[in-house]
Structures are given as C-alpha cells and as structure tokens.
Scaffold this active site. Sequence first.
Site, PDB file in Angstrom:
ATOM      1  N   LYS A   5      39.944  62.761 -58.975  1.00 23.63           N
ATOM      2  CA  LYS A   5      40.570  62.943 -60.161  1.00 23.63           C
ATOM      3  C   LYS A   5      40.453  64.456 -60.683  1.00 23.63           C
ATOM      4  O   LYS A   5      40.616  65.244 -60.049  1.00 23.63           O
ATOM      5  CB  LYS A   5      40.279  61.887 -61.118  1.00 23.63           C
ATOM      6  CG  LYS A   5      40.582  60.486 -60.496  1.00 23.63           C
ATOM      7  CD  LYS A   5      42.023  59.888 -60.272  1.00 23.63           C
ATOM      8  CE  LYS A   5      42.380  58.673 -59.425  1.00 23.63           C
ATOM      9  NZ  LYS A   5      41.546  57.984 -58.685  1.00 23.63           N
ATOM     10  N   ASP A  50      30.363  54.859 -63.826  1.00 30.15           N
ATOM     11  CA  ASP A  50      31.452  55.568 -63.336  1.00 30.15           C
ATOM     12  C   ASP A  50      31.808  56.523 -64.238  1.00 30.15           C
ATOM     13  O   ASP A  50      32.155  56.296 -65.458  1.00 30.15           O
ATOM     14  CB  ASP A  50      32.610  54.529 -62.944  1.00 30.15           C
ATOM     15  CG  ASP A  50      33.744  55.252 -62.464  1.00 30.15           C
ATOM     16  OD1 ASP A  50      34.052  56.312 -62.737  1.00 30.15           O
ATOM     17  OD2 ASP A  50      34.425  54.464 -61.748  1.00 30.15           O
ATOM     18  N   TYR A  91      38.151  49.430 -63.154  1.00 29.90           N
ATOM     19  CA  TYR A  91      39.161  49.990 -62.273  1.00 29.90           C
ATOM     20  C   TYR A  91      39.499  49.016 -61.396  1.00 29.90           C
ATOM     21  O   TYR A  91      38.547  48.103 -60.715  1.00 29.90           O
ATOM     22  CB  TYR A  91      38.855  51.213 -61.794  1.00 29.90           C
ATOM     23  CG  TYR A  91      39.820  51.429 -60.448  1.00 29.90           C
ATOM     24  CD1 TYR A  91      41.151  51.735 -60.766  1.00 29.90           C
ATOM     25  CD2 TYR A  91      39.255  51.648 -59.196  1.00 29.90           C
ATOM     26  CE1 TYR A  91      41.798  52.144 -59.968  1.00 29.90           C
ATOM     27  CE2 TYR A  91      40.254  51.785 -58.136  1.00 29.90           C
ATOM     28  CZ  TYR A  91      41.544  52.007 -58.317  1.00 29.90           C
ATOM     29  OH  TYR A  91      42.195  52.481 -57.546  1.00 29.90           O
ATOM     30  N   ARG A 148      29.040  63.102 -39.637  1.00 31.80           N
ATOM     31  CA  ARG A 148      28.753  62.067 -40.397  1.00 31.80           C
ATOM     32  C   ARG A 148      27.371  61.944 -41.122  1.00 31.80           C
ATOM     33  O   ARG A 148      27.225  61.071 -42.103  1.00 31.80           O
ATOM     34  CB  ARG A 148      29.176  60.842 -39.535  1.00 31.80           C
ATOM     35  CG  ARG A 148      29.163  59.364 -40.320  1.00 31.80           C
ATOM     36  CD  ARG A 148      29.859  58.251 -39.774  1.00 31.80           C
ATOM     37  NE  ARG A 148      29.469  58.193 -38.129  1.00 31.80           N
ATOM     38  CZ  ARG A 148      28.520  57.927 -37.757  1.00 31.80           C
ATOM     39  NH1 ARG A 148      27.517  57.500 -38.309  1.00 31.80           N
ATOM     40  NH2 ARG A 148      28.308  57.865 -36.214  1.00 31.80           N
TER      41      ARG A 148
HETATM   42  C1  LIG Z   1      37.809  54.957 -62.955  1.00 29.73           C
HETATM   43  C2  LIG Z   1      37.902  54.970 -61.513  1.00 29.73           C
HETATM   44  N1  LIG Z   1      36.814  54.849 -60.658  1.00 29.73           N
HETATM   45  C3  LIG Z   1      37.113  54.801 -59.269  1.00 29.73           C
HETATM   46  C4  LIG Z   1      38.320  54.828 -58.586  1.00 29.73           C
HETATM   47  C5  LIG Z   1      38.414  54.988 -57.327  1.00 29.73           C
HETATM   48  O1  LIG Z   1      38.527  56.233 -56.577  1.00 29.73           O
HETATM   49  P1  LIG Z   1      39.281  56.301 -55.170  1.00 29.73           P
HETATM   50  O2  LIG Z   1      40.783  56.315 -55.417  1.00 29.73           O
HETATM   51  O3  LIG Z   1      39.021  57.820 -55.109  1.00 29.73           O
HETATM   52  O4  LIG Z   1      38.914  55.665 -54.161  1.00 29.73           O
HETATM   53  C6  LIG Z   1      39.492  55.015 -59.457  1.00 29.73           C
HETATM   54  C7  LIG Z   1      40.664  55.356 -58.879  1.00 29.73           C
HETATM   55  O5  LIG Z   1      41.903  55.345 -59.410  1.00 29.73           O
HETATM   56  C8  LIG Z   1      39.288  55.221 -60.834  1.00 29.73           C
HETATM   57  O6  LIG Z   1      40.448  55.307 -61.762  1.00 29.73           O
END
Ligand SMILES: Cc1ncc(COP(=O)(O)O)c(C=O)c1O
Length: 393
Positions: free
Chosen positions: A209, A184, A112, A59
């Site tokens: 992703k 992001d 998101y 961790r």
């Molecule tokens: C642009 C974006 N940021 C963050 C996230 C969150 O990621 P996670 O599902 O790995 O927690 C997503 C999830 O679809 C996303 O599309």
Amino acid sequence: MADKKPYFDTLAIHGAQRKKKPDNALNEPIYMTSTFTFDSLDDAEAAFSFASDDYVYTRGNNPTLRLLEQRMALLEQGKDAVAFSSGMAAISSVLLSLLKPGDELIAHRVLYGSTHNVITKLLPAYGIKTRLVDMGDIGNLEQALGKNTKVVYFETPSNPGLEIIDIEAVSALAGAAGAKTVVDNTFATPYFQQPLTLGADVVVHSATKYLSGHGDVVAGIAVASCADYAARLKFDYMCELGGVMSPFNAWLVLRGLKTLGLRMRQHQQNAMEAARWLAAHPQVERVFYPGLESSPGHRLAGRQMSGFGAMVSFDLGPDQAKARAVVEKLALARLAVSLGDCETLVEHPFAMTHRGYGAEEIAAMGLSPGLIRLSVGLEDWRDIIGDLEQALR
Ligand SMILES: Cc1ncc(COP(=O)(O)O)c(C=O)c1O
C-alpha cells in the site's frame, strides 16, 4: 546530519544507507541473487554460526532486504524489522511466532478480510482460541483478557470503518496481562503514527500500500520493539515458513519510501477535501474519516496520530444497489481492492474485501451494505470531487 537525529523525510531517503556504495552509485544495487558464495569452509561455518555477518541465502538474508528492514526500523522507531513476501505473510508469521496451542488471541471485531480469516478460521484449527471484541470501548478488552491471552491484535484506523483504537491504553492493558500488542499500521503509515512509541510490541504492514505507493508490488514488513524477537521472527519463522520478499520488490519499496512523507501530506489534503464535500452531500448518510471533527475517533486520532491519512468511507444507506451503481459510475476512481496508490481507488467492502462477513456482522460493526471505501489518490482534488459529483448525480 551528524549530531542530530534526522527528521522523517530525511530518514526515509537516507536512513541506514552505507556511506559508500559500489561504483559510487547514488542508489543501492538490487542484489538479485539467490545464494552467496564463500571463499572457504571456515568462512561458510562462520556465517552459519552467526560468527560473521556474511550472507548465505536470500531466504535467510540479503543486503537489499536488510537495507529496507533497517530503514523501516528507523521510520517506525523500532529496534529491527523483517521483510516478508506480502502483508499477509508478515501478519500470519508474527501471529504464529507469538502463539502456541492453548493460547488465546483477542482481536478488534473489524479486520481486513484475510486477517479475519487467519484469526477466526486458521489459528483455531491449530488449537489457538481467538476472540473478537469491540476495542473502541477499552472496558471490553479489560473484560476479555485472561491468563492465556498472549496476543492483542488490531488495525487503527480500522478497515473499512476508520475507527480509531487507543494504542497506548490497549498496549498498557495487554502488557499488564502478559500479552503482546500487534498493530496493523498500513492505513496510517509511520509518517502519521508510530505505534511502538505508544507501547505496542510489533507493527505489521502491507507494504503493498502506501509504503511502496505505486501499485506495482506485493510486500509486507513487521517492525519490532525488541531486536531479539525480530531475529527470532526472521530466522525461525520468515526463513523457515518461507515468506521472503524478493530483493527487487524490496528495492521498489525503498524507492517508494523516499517520497512517503511527501505523498502522505498530499494524500491527506485530498482526502480532507473529499471527506468535507461528501459530508455536505444530501445523498450521503454518513462519512467515516477521522479528520472530520464530527467523527467519533477525531480527538483520539489527534492525540495518537500526526495526521488522519487518506482512507475515506461513506455510506449511502441500506440499499446496496445504490452503492453498486455509484461505484460503477465512478470514472477517475478505479474499482479495485487495493489502496494507498497514486490513483484514487474505490471498492464496495460488502461485495469485495469484507465479503466473508454476513449482513448481521456488518450491521453490528455500525456499517451497512451501502458503504463505499475510497483510497483517495494524488490526482488534483478538484478532479476527484468532480468524479464523485457526477457519479452521485
Ligand atoms: C489493513 C490491511 N492489512 C493487511 C493487508 C494484507 O496485505 P497484502 O495484500 O500485502 O498481503 C491488507 C490488504 O489489503 C490491508 O488492507
């Protein structure tokens, strides 16, 4: 490879690797161990006080996670990175690490869904003021910035409208006001865009992703322009809040990274074909893809990105039923919330990822209930278009 900095594809395969691996293996082993052992209490105390680099407990740190963190820092041109159990663990931990009660966060109005919830519901419950503005117009940010603003947050390209936000201009404004800029970079990946080189302070990813790329892992990562901040994020937040990535998942992301450049080039080529085809279709009212010259973000994307990615949204108008019918008719493209996989995935943001937004908010973003989001995969683009063709027909 010795004197010259390697190119991206080489770094994605070899970056930060040890010269000699155990038993001369080609690949790094997966350190599936919760704890590490010490030969003496002196050794344990040296590790606890950071006098040695010995590992203590997964961790806090683990060699497989460390390799992923160092490789991602190289790919994003940051100073260091922290691996998390999911993109949301990375995003929420970064925000908590930069904000305290009384501070203010400004975010772009389209986010998101889960990030939108953290920013508009969770953080305000801890005394953090949050404000959503349209950062497509930099004047809106200029007006909103105040002495308590400590974080400016956005996605670019944004989800699902594929808007492009000016990273350099936002970072400069935020920095001058004493705020940190967090971007992001999930949609673009470091292959197409490196926000830290444009002045951002922290980059966050859903490594679920494109970085892993095969739809077999949930993972997140944050990369920082400052090594001291990354250490604080790792030991005071990731380690204490507990959102650690599994070493097995880190190994899967490392495996995905080896082909990131190769995949992104093909993803983009397929997306461009699909976007052009959709733009010429009489049933399609609007296509959102920064690679199209007609897209409002095209010029800015050309300046701050080296490619346009493979997320394409298209609007079939205000009638939600039409979009629902098309989404359900698609056969090769599978209905799923995720993105960035080899398979083409389709979703209906209004009913799925962005269902927290009301119809008025969706309209204010310039989107409509007839919007469909495609994550264009790696199948032959002629089959992807064939599938769109039969569904629209
Ligand atoms: C642009 C974006 N940021 C963050 C996230 C969150 O990621 P996670 O599902 O790995 O927690 C997503 C999830 O679809 C996303 O599309």
